[in-house]
Each structure stands twice: as structure tokens, then as C-alpha cells.
Design a protein around this motif. Structure first.
Motif, mmCIF file in Angstrom:
data_model
loop_
_atom_site.group_PDB
_atom_site.id
_atom_site.type_symbol
_atom_site.label_atom_id
_atom_site.label_comp_id
_atom_site.label_asym_id
_atom_site.label_seq_id
_atom_site.Cartn_x
_atom_site.Cartn_y
_atom_site.Cartn_z
ATOM 1 N N CYS A 178 4.138 97.113 -0.431
ATOM 2 C CA CYS A 178 5.463 96.702 -0.911
ATOM 3 C C CYS A 178 6.022 97.728 -1.891
ATOM 4 O O CYS A 178 7.219 98.046 -1.866
ATOM 5 C CB CYS A 178 5.386 95.328 -1.575
ATOM 6 N N THR A 179 5.160 98.249 -2.757
ATOM 7 C CA THR A 179 5.593 99.278 -3.708
ATOM 8 C C THR A 179 6.045 100.533 -2.975
ATOM 9 O O THR A 179 7.045 101.158 -3.341
ATOM 10 C CB THR A 179 4.453 99.620 -4.676
ATOM 11 N N GLU A 180 5.317 100.902 -1.915
ATOM 12 C CA GLU A 180 5.698 102.102 -1.156
ATOM 13 C C GLU A 180 7.068 101.936 -0.514
ATOM 14 O O GLU A 180 7.875 102.875 -0.511
ATOM 15 C CB GLU A 180 4.653 102.418 -0.092
ATOM 16 N N CYS A 181 7.344 100.759 0.013
ATOM 17 C CA CYS A 181 8.662 100.516 0.613
ATOM 18 C C CYS A 181 9.773 100.740 -0.410
ATOM 19 O O CYS A 181 10.782 101.394 -0.118
ATOM 20 C CB CYS A 181 8.736 99.090 1.160
ATOM 21 N N THR A 182 9.588 100.197 -1.600
ATOM 22 C CA THR A 182 10.611 100.316 -2.634
ATOM 23 C C THR A 182 10.733 101.751 -3.125
ATOM 24 O O THR A 182 11.840 102.224 -3.401
ATOM 25 C CB THR A 182 10.289 99.385 -3.817
ATOM 26 N N LEU A 183 9.612 102.450 -3.229
ATOM 27 C CA LEU A 183 9.665 103.854 -3.655
ATOM 28 C C LEU A 183 10.376 104.720 -2.614
ATOM 29 O O LEU A 183 11.167 105.605 -2.978
ATOM 30 C CB LEU A 183 8.249 104.390 -3.883
ATOM 31 N N ALA A 218 12.705 103.765 -0.607
ATOM 32 C CA ALA A 218 14.134 103.476 -0.736
ATOM 33 C C ALA A 218 14.716 104.168 -1.971
ATOM 34 O O ALA A 218 15.837 104.701 -1.922
ATOM 35 C CB ALA A 218 14.351 101.962 -0.826
ATOM 36 N N SER A 219 13.975 104.191 -3.065
ATOM 37 C CA SER A 219 14.437 104.866 -4.281
ATOM 38 C C SER A 219 14.586 106.362 -4.056
ATOM 39 O O SER A 219 15.548 106.988 -4.529
ATOM 40 C CB SER A 219 13.454 104.604 -5.432
ATOM 41 N N MET A 220 13.652 106.938 -3.313
ATOM 42 C CA MET A 220 13.727 108.371 -3.011
ATOM 43 C C MET A 220 14.914 108.677 -2.114
ATOM 44 O O MET A 220 15.573 109.718 -2.266
ATOM 45 C CB MET A 220 12.420 108.830 -2.369
ATOM 46 N N ALA A 221 15.202 107.791 -1.173
ATOM 47 C CA ALA A 221 16.369 107.986 -0.304
ATOM 48 C C ALA A 221 17.655 107.912 -1.127
ATOM 49 O O ALA A 221 18.581 108.720 -0.931
ATOM 50 C CB ALA A 221 16.383 106.928 0.791
ATOM 51 N N TYR A 222 17.716 106.968 -2.057
ATOM 52 C CA TYR A 222 18.894 106.848 -2.927
ATOM 53 C C TYR A 222 19.040 108.090 -3.807
ATOM 54 O O TYR A 222 20.160 108.588 -4.015
ATOM 55 C CB TYR A 222 18.772 105.598 -3.792
ATOM 56 N N ASP A 223 17.928 108.613 -4.295
ATOM 57 C CA ASP A 223 17.961 109.831 -5.111
ATOM 58 C C ASP A 223 18.563 110.990 -4.324
ATOM 59 O O ASP A 223 19.403 111.738 -4.834
ATOM 60 C CB ASP A 223 16.542 110.175 -5.571
ATOM 61 N N ARG A 224 18.163 111.155 -3.064
ATOM 62 C CA ARG A 224 18.712 112.241 -2.237
ATOM 63 C C ARG A 224 20.192 111.993 -1.936
ATOM 64 O O ARG A 224 20.981 112.943 -1.850
ATOM 65 C CB ARG A 224 17.922 112.350 -0.932
ATOM 66 N N VAL A 280 18.523 100.062 2.691
ATOM 67 C CA VAL A 280 18.910 101.003 1.630
ATOM 68 C C VAL A 280 18.641 102.434 2.072
ATOM 69 O O VAL A 280 19.486 103.333 1.900
ATOM 70 C CB VAL A 280 18.151 100.689 0.325
ATOM 71 N N ALA A 281 17.448 102.670 2.647
ATOM 72 C CA ALA A 281 17.094 104.018 3.095
ATOM 73 C C ALA A 281 18.015 104.493 4.214
ATOM 74 O O ALA A 281 18.510 105.637 4.183
ATOM 75 C CB ALA A 281 15.639 104.044 3.562
ATOM 76 N N LEU A 282 18.272 103.639 5.198
ATOM 77 C CA LEU A 282 19.138 104.032 6.311
ATOM 78 C C LEU A 282 20.568 104.278 5.854
ATOM 79 O O LEU A 282 21.221 105.234 6.304
ATOM 80 C CB LEU A 282 19.117 102.951 7.393
ATOM 81 N N ALA A 283 21.072 103.425 4.949
ATOM 82 C CA ALA A 283 22.425 103.629 4.424
ATOM 83 C C ALA A 283 22.520 104.942 3.664
ATOM 84 O O ALA A 283 23.507 105.683 3.798
ATOM 85 C CB ALA A 283 22.813 102.457 3.524
ATOM 86 N N SER A 284 21.485 105.252 2.879
ATOM 87 C CA SER A 284 21.477 106.500 2.104
ATOM 88 C C SER A 284 21.465 107.710 3.025
ATOM 89 O O SER A 284 22.259 108.652 2.865
ATOM 90 C CB SER A 284 20.264 106.528 1.172
ATOM 91 N N TYR A 285 20.575 107.711 4.018
ATOM 92 C CA TYR A 285 20.479 108.861 4.915
ATOM 93 C C TYR A 285 21.687 108.958 5.845
ATOM 94 O O TYR A 285 22.080 110.073 6.242
ATOM 95 C CB TYR A 285 19.175 108.794 5.714
ATOM 96 N N SER A 286 22.303 107.834 6.189
ATOM 97 C CA SER A 286 23.527 107.889 6.997
ATOM 98 C C SER A 286 24.661 108.529 6.213
ATOM 99 O O SER A 286 25.399 109.375 6.743
ATOM 100 C CB SER A 286 23.931 106.472 7.427
ATOM 101 N N SER A 305 13.197 115.628 7.737
ATOM 102 C CA SER A 305 11.755 115.440 7.606
ATOM 103 C C SER A 305 11.444 114.154 6.857
ATOM 104 O O SER A 305 10.505 113.429 7.204
ATOM 105 C CB SER A 305 11.129 116.640 6.888
ATOM 106 N N HIS A 306 12.249 113.853 5.819
ATOM 107 C CA HIS A 306 12.066 112.601 5.096
ATOM 108 C C HIS A 306 12.295 111.410 6.017
ATOM 109 O O HIS A 306 11.557 110.423 5.986
ATOM 110 C CB HIS A 306 13.039 112.518 3.911
ATOM 111 N N LEU A 307 13.303 111.511 6.849
ATOM 112 C CA LEU A 307 13.658 110.409 7.747
ATOM 113 C C LEU A 307 12.573 110.166 8.790
ATOM 114 O O LEU A 307 12.349 109.022 9.202
ATOM 115 C CB LEU A 307 14.992 110.714 8.428
ATOM 116 N N VAL A 308 11.893 111.223 9.211
ATOM 117 C CA VAL A 308 10.792 111.075 10.163
ATOM 118 C C VAL A 308 9.679 110.229 9.562
ATOM 119 O O VAL A 308 9.158 109.301 10.193
ATOM 120 C CB VAL A 308 10.252 112.456 10.591
ATOM 121 N N VAL A 309 9.307 110.542 8.303
ATOM 122 C CA VAL A 309 8.251 109.781 7.628
ATOM 123 C C VAL A 309 8.660 108.322 7.468
ATOM 124 O O VAL A 309 7.891 107.397 7.751
ATOM 125 C CB VAL A 309 7.931 110.397 6.252
ATOM 126 N N VAL A 310 9.895 108.101 7.011
ATOM 127 C CA VAL A 310 10.396 106.735 6.830
ATOM 128 C C VAL A 310 10.395 105.988 8.155
ATOM 129 O O VAL A 310 9.985 104.823 8.231
ATOM 130 C CB VAL A 310 11.816 106.763 6.222
#
Length: 312
Positions: A113-118, A120-126, A217-223, A247-252
Motif C-alpha cells: 500500500c505504501t508503494e502504491c502511494t509513493l 503516485a507521489s512520484m508521478a505527481y512530482d514529475r 493519480v499516476a495516470l492523470a499525472s502522466y497523461s 520508463s517510469h510508466l512502464v514500471v507503474v
């Protein structure tokens, strides 16, 4: 292979038997060597990343702050599941006391669960760095980054406490054989001899909130990043931004695809062998690939690593 304790007319399981990844002796030794190598590589890569981030001031940025948190998490993550995987490959099906099984389950749920949130936070940071660069120092100031990281860790703990308490409160009357290499939610629910509708509902709702919420959150950020990249006037800037985020999106994508299939699908679909394969993807393969994709191919990290080796 069952060991139970009779209490009145109720038989309660005192331990579980983990079948492991494979029951074929001819392939266990090979798999043991492969997964031991991957485990040691994961620990080495992530330890190196944490040391580089702590040692070099030029890496004291929000992106590397989150990467440092992710590296610490990955080391804990693989250390929760991989030892039981290796033990099963080395000795065959192994017995795990009930308390130890619930403890492993607690840490596993908390960390995933922590990894999921992290992520998403990394995607928002980018997203902020690429789409709103002028506001980046304000929106990603140290207090915000610390708040996102603490929320990620504490949120994972809270969800894990609730889910583990629900699963531990169920009655397990036998059989006690888990067709998995670690104590996971779905195999445990399948073994319960009591009504599990409420526990399955809690599990499903938490999966929707944590997995689907952070994925959105991650998909919205990368979109948004993708749209912004297409409007960049410089071809070099477009290539750099696209290379990093792709590359980030591949991992996600790999992580969420495997996790969502297991934890957000109907409970009647029960292919345990497929579950084990998918579990290997997000408990072993993803942690060993994350450092390479997120950090070790990054120019700033390369420079920091070269300086460290030169000082040595």
C-alpha cells in the motif's frame, strides 16, 4: 501436512504449510540460485541508491527524496516475501506458525500500500516539474514532500492493521495448505471455514481506494505530462521528458497490472498458479528493475556514482 489443535468441537489451525513456487525438485535448485541472485541484487542496488542520495547534496531534491523512500521500501518489501520463497525452493513445502503468517501478511500489505502511494507521489512530482516548473519550488517544498512520504507510510500501516485484523479474526479449521510462497490475502480467505463476506468487502474496498485511487493519480499525472511534452518547442526537451516518463510508466504499468489482477478481481476466479507467477512479478521482478529504471540510468546519479568511486 496439517497440524491442528482441538478445542471442544472446533479444530483450529495452528500453522500453515506454504507449498512454495514449485514442488518439482529438478527445478528448485535452479530457481533458488536465480531468486537468491535477484534478492542480493535488489538489496545492493537500493542500498547504493540510498547511500548516493544521502551523501551527495546535488541529489537532495524532491525526486530523489521519493526515490530514496522507494529504495528503502523495496529493501523491506523483498525481505518480507523472498526469504520464504527461498526457503520453499531449498527445502520444499515449509510450515509457518499462525502468528508468523499474520505478521508476514501485515508487513506485506503495509509495504504494498505504501508503494502504491509513493508511486503516485512520484508521478505527481514529475507532473509539477514538467507541467508547472515555475511553481515547482513552492508546490514541492520540503514540507510537502515530507508530508506525502509520511502519509504514504502511515496510510499503508493503517490499511494493513484493518485488513490483517479482519483476516486474523477468521476461523481456520483446516485444511491449512497455502498454494503460495508467502502468506497472501486470497489464499488465506480461501482456507477460512467461516463467513468471509465482510472481510472480502473490506479487502475489495481497500483495494479500490489504494490501488485504483493511486493509479488514477499516476495516470492523470502522466497523461498531463504527455500532453505537455507534445507542446514543447524543443525536440531535445521532448525526447528527454518522454524518455524519463516512459520508463517510469512502464514500471507503474507492470506493477499495477499484476497487483490489480490479483486484488481487484472477483473472488470466484481462483487460479493459484497464475497468482504465484503474478506475485513474482511485483514482489521480485519489479523491485530489482526499479533502481535501474528510476535511478541508475539517470545522469545525475551516474555523476554522483562516478564521484563516489573516484573518492574511494
Amino acid at each position: 501436512m496439517e497440524r491442528s489443535l482441538a478445542v471442544g468441537n472446533v479444530t483450529r489451525v495452528q500453522e500453515f504449510v506454504l507449498l512454495g513456487l514449485s514442488t518439482r525438485p529438478e527445478v528448485r535448485d535452479v530457481l533458488f540460485a536465480v531468486f537468491l541472485t535477484l534478492y542480493l541484487m535488489t538489496l545492493l542496488e537500493n542500498t547504493l541508491i540510498v547511500l548516493l542520495i544521502c551523501r551527495h547534496s546535488e541529489l537532495h531534491k524532491p525526486m530523489y527524496f521519493f526515490l530514496g523512500n522507494l529504495s528503502c521500501l523495496e529493501m523491506c518489501y523483498v525481505s518480507v516475501t523472498t526469504p520464504s520463497l527461498l526457503a520453499g525452493l531449498r527445502t520444499g513445502p515449509c510450515r509457518v506458525p499462525f502468528t508468523a503468517c499474520m505478521t508476514q501478511l501485515f508487513f506485506f500489505i503495509s509495504l504494498i500500500c505504501t508503494e502504491c502511494t509513493l508511486l503516485a507521489s512520484m508521478a505527481y512530482d514529475r507532473y509539477v516539474a514538467i507541467c508547472r516548473p515555475l511553481h515547482y519550488p513552492l508546490l514541492m517544498r520540503p514540507q510537502v514532500c515530507l508530508g506525502l512520504a509520511v502519509t504514504s507510510w502511515l496510510g499503508g500501516l493503517l490499511v494493513s492493521v484493518i485488513k490483517t485484523a479482519c483476516i486474523a479474526s477468521l476461523s481456520y479449521c483446516g485444511p491449512n495448505v497455502l498454494n503460495q510462497f508467502f502468506c497472501d490475502v486470497s489464499p488465506l480467505l480461501n482456507l477460512s471455514c467461516t463467513h468471509v463476506a465482510l472481510t472480502e468487502l473490506v479487502d475489495f474496498i481497500s483495494a479500490i481506494i489504494i490501488f485504483c485511487g493511486t493509479l488514477l493519480v499516476a495516470l492523470a499525472s502522466y497523461s498531463a505530462i504527455g500532453v505537455s511534452v507534445l507542446h514543447m518547442p524543443s525536440a531535445a526537451a521532448r525526447r528527454k521528458a518522454f524518455s524519463t516518463c516512459a520508463s517510469h510508466l512502464v514500471v507503474v504499468g507492470i506493477f499495477y497490472s499484476a497487483a490489480l489482477f490479483i486484488y481487484c478481481r472477483p473472488s470466484r476466479i481462483r487460479s493459484m498458479d497464475l497468482n504465484k507467477v503474478l506475485s513474482v512479478i511485483y514482489t521480485v521482478a519489479t523491485p530489482v528493475c526499479n533502481p535501474v529504471i528510476y535511478c541508475l540510468r539517470n545522469r545525475e546519479v551516474h555523476v554522483a556514482l562516478q564521484r563516489t568511486l573516484h573518492w574511494s
